[in-house]
Design an enzyme around this catalytic site. Sequence first.
Site, PDB file in Angstrom:
ATOM      1  N   LYS A 156       0.886  -1.152  -0.219  1.00 55.16           N
ATOM      2  CA  LYS A 156       0.091   0.162  -0.097  1.00 55.16           C
ATOM      3  C   LYS A 156       0.945   1.193   0.008  1.00 55.16           C
ATOM      4  O   LYS A 156       0.443   2.323   0.600  1.00 55.16           O
ATOM      5  CB  LYS A 156      -0.901  -0.034   1.283  1.00 55.16           C
ATOM      6  CG  LYS A 156      -1.886  -1.051   1.374  1.00 55.16           C
ATOM      7  CD  LYS A 156      -2.491  -1.459  -0.051  1.00 55.16           C
ATOM      8  CE  LYS A 156      -3.426  -0.373  -0.614  1.00 55.16           C
ATOM      9  NZ  LYS A 156      -4.017  -0.795  -2.060  1.00 55.16           N
ATOM     10  N   THR A 197       3.530   0.557  -4.903  1.00 54.55           N
ATOM     11  CA  THR A 197       4.036  -0.387  -5.965  1.00 54.55           C
ATOM     12  C   THR A 197       3.629  -0.564  -7.324  1.00 54.55           C
ATOM     13  O   THR A 197       4.324  -0.592  -8.366  1.00 54.55           O
ATOM     14  CB  THR A 197       4.518  -1.587  -5.097  1.00 54.55           C
ATOM     15  OG1 THR A 197       3.375  -2.171  -4.964  1.00 54.55           O
ATOM     16  CG2 THR A 197       5.215  -1.483  -3.647  1.00 54.55           C
ATOM     17  N   ARG A 198       2.148  -0.569  -7.243  1.00 58.56           N
ATOM     18  CA  ARG A 198       1.579  -0.872  -8.476  1.00 58.56           C
ATOM     19  C   ARG A 198       2.000   0.521  -9.588  1.00 58.56           C
ATOM     20  O   ARG A 198       2.115   0.352 -10.657  1.00 58.56           O
ATOM     21  CB  ARG A 198       0.221  -1.181  -8.378  1.00 58.56           C
ATOM     22  CG  ARG A 198      -0.448  -1.349  -9.758  1.00 58.56           C
ATOM     23  CD  ARG A 198       0.125  -2.296 -10.885  1.00 58.56           C
ATOM     24  NE  ARG A 198       0.332  -3.474 -10.770  1.00 58.56           N
ATOM     25  CZ  ARG A 198       0.776  -4.526 -11.075  1.00 58.56           C
ATOM     26  NH1 ARG A 198       1.701  -4.085 -12.536  1.00 58.56           N
ATOM     27  NH2 ARG A 198       1.210  -5.619 -10.774  1.00 58.56           N
ATOM     28  N   GLY A 252      -6.594   4.018  -5.099  1.00 54.02           N
ATOM     29  CA  GLY A 252      -6.953   5.548  -4.757  1.00 54.02           C
ATOM     30  C   GLY A 252      -8.486   5.462  -3.953  1.00 54.02           C
ATOM     31  O   GLY A 252      -9.018   6.524  -4.100  1.00 54.02           O
TER      32      GLY A 252
END
Length: 303
Positions: free
Chosen positions: A60, A63-64, A267
């Site tokens: 969280k 990283t993506r 988000g």
Amino acid sequence: MAALLFGLLLFAIQSPPVPSRPVADDGATPPPTLPSPPSTGHPNGTLQQLPQIIIIGVRKGGTRALIEMLSLHSAVAAAQNEVHFFDWESHFQKGLSWYLSQMPYSFPDQLTVEKTPAYFTSSKVPKRIHQMNPDIKLLLILRDPTERVLSDYTQVFYNRLQKHKHYQPIESVLVKDGKINLEYKALNRSMYYVHMQNWLKYFPQDSIHIVDGDELIRDPFPEMKKVERFLKLEPQINASNFYFNKTKGFYCLRDHGQERCLHDSKGRAHPHVAPAILQKLYQFFHEPNKKFFELVGRTFNWK
């Protein structure tokens, strides 16, 4: 003369063979060796390579977003899924050949990157990665520890909601008997100082680049330029690769005329937390944050 030749022949027969590499004489198991590249690659000249870059965390932390933005660079080939090779025993026992098989096909001059956020908080991972490649480049993206905890809870909350499972209100997991609940795993993941100490036992600080996850959300371009410099990549990523999507409320990517955004699960709005509880969290992380700043020689704009 004949006797001399016979003696030399007898010596050659009885001499033990010289080993092709040093043999450990202390009983220790030698570190795993790198598998040889596939003898035949893809017809287009690509092959699978062990990663030269690993995004080690944090969960969280963004990283993506980081790996998607890094993929904008033509010299980078990114694994699509989280591999969990170094932290899951069931995967690690399959060996480096299995790990290699999880990597994308890339050209020889490209850098391969994989990301598994759980690596940062797993105590056994730094040593295992070091055994594979002590010169590997590591990327660590961090956010304000309190914000990261709230994001962690939000992900679990929605996952349980979608599966029609029971979930606990955030206040009940954060606080126990009027104090911060130290048994809540999400809190441990935000104790960056503790985990970073473990990584620095195996890797020098200049092998680990810390990406400011909060700044990456606010303005991704400057943070990605820093990543390019750390990886010694030719400058390619530019401001036009990013545009703010007002509907989603965060930056999306533009690459060769194609636009793409992160999944809707990214988000999400955090649940409301009583100000008194937030204040407890800020106070709880104050000292660990201070130790982390001293450890890495850098400060972050965390509350």
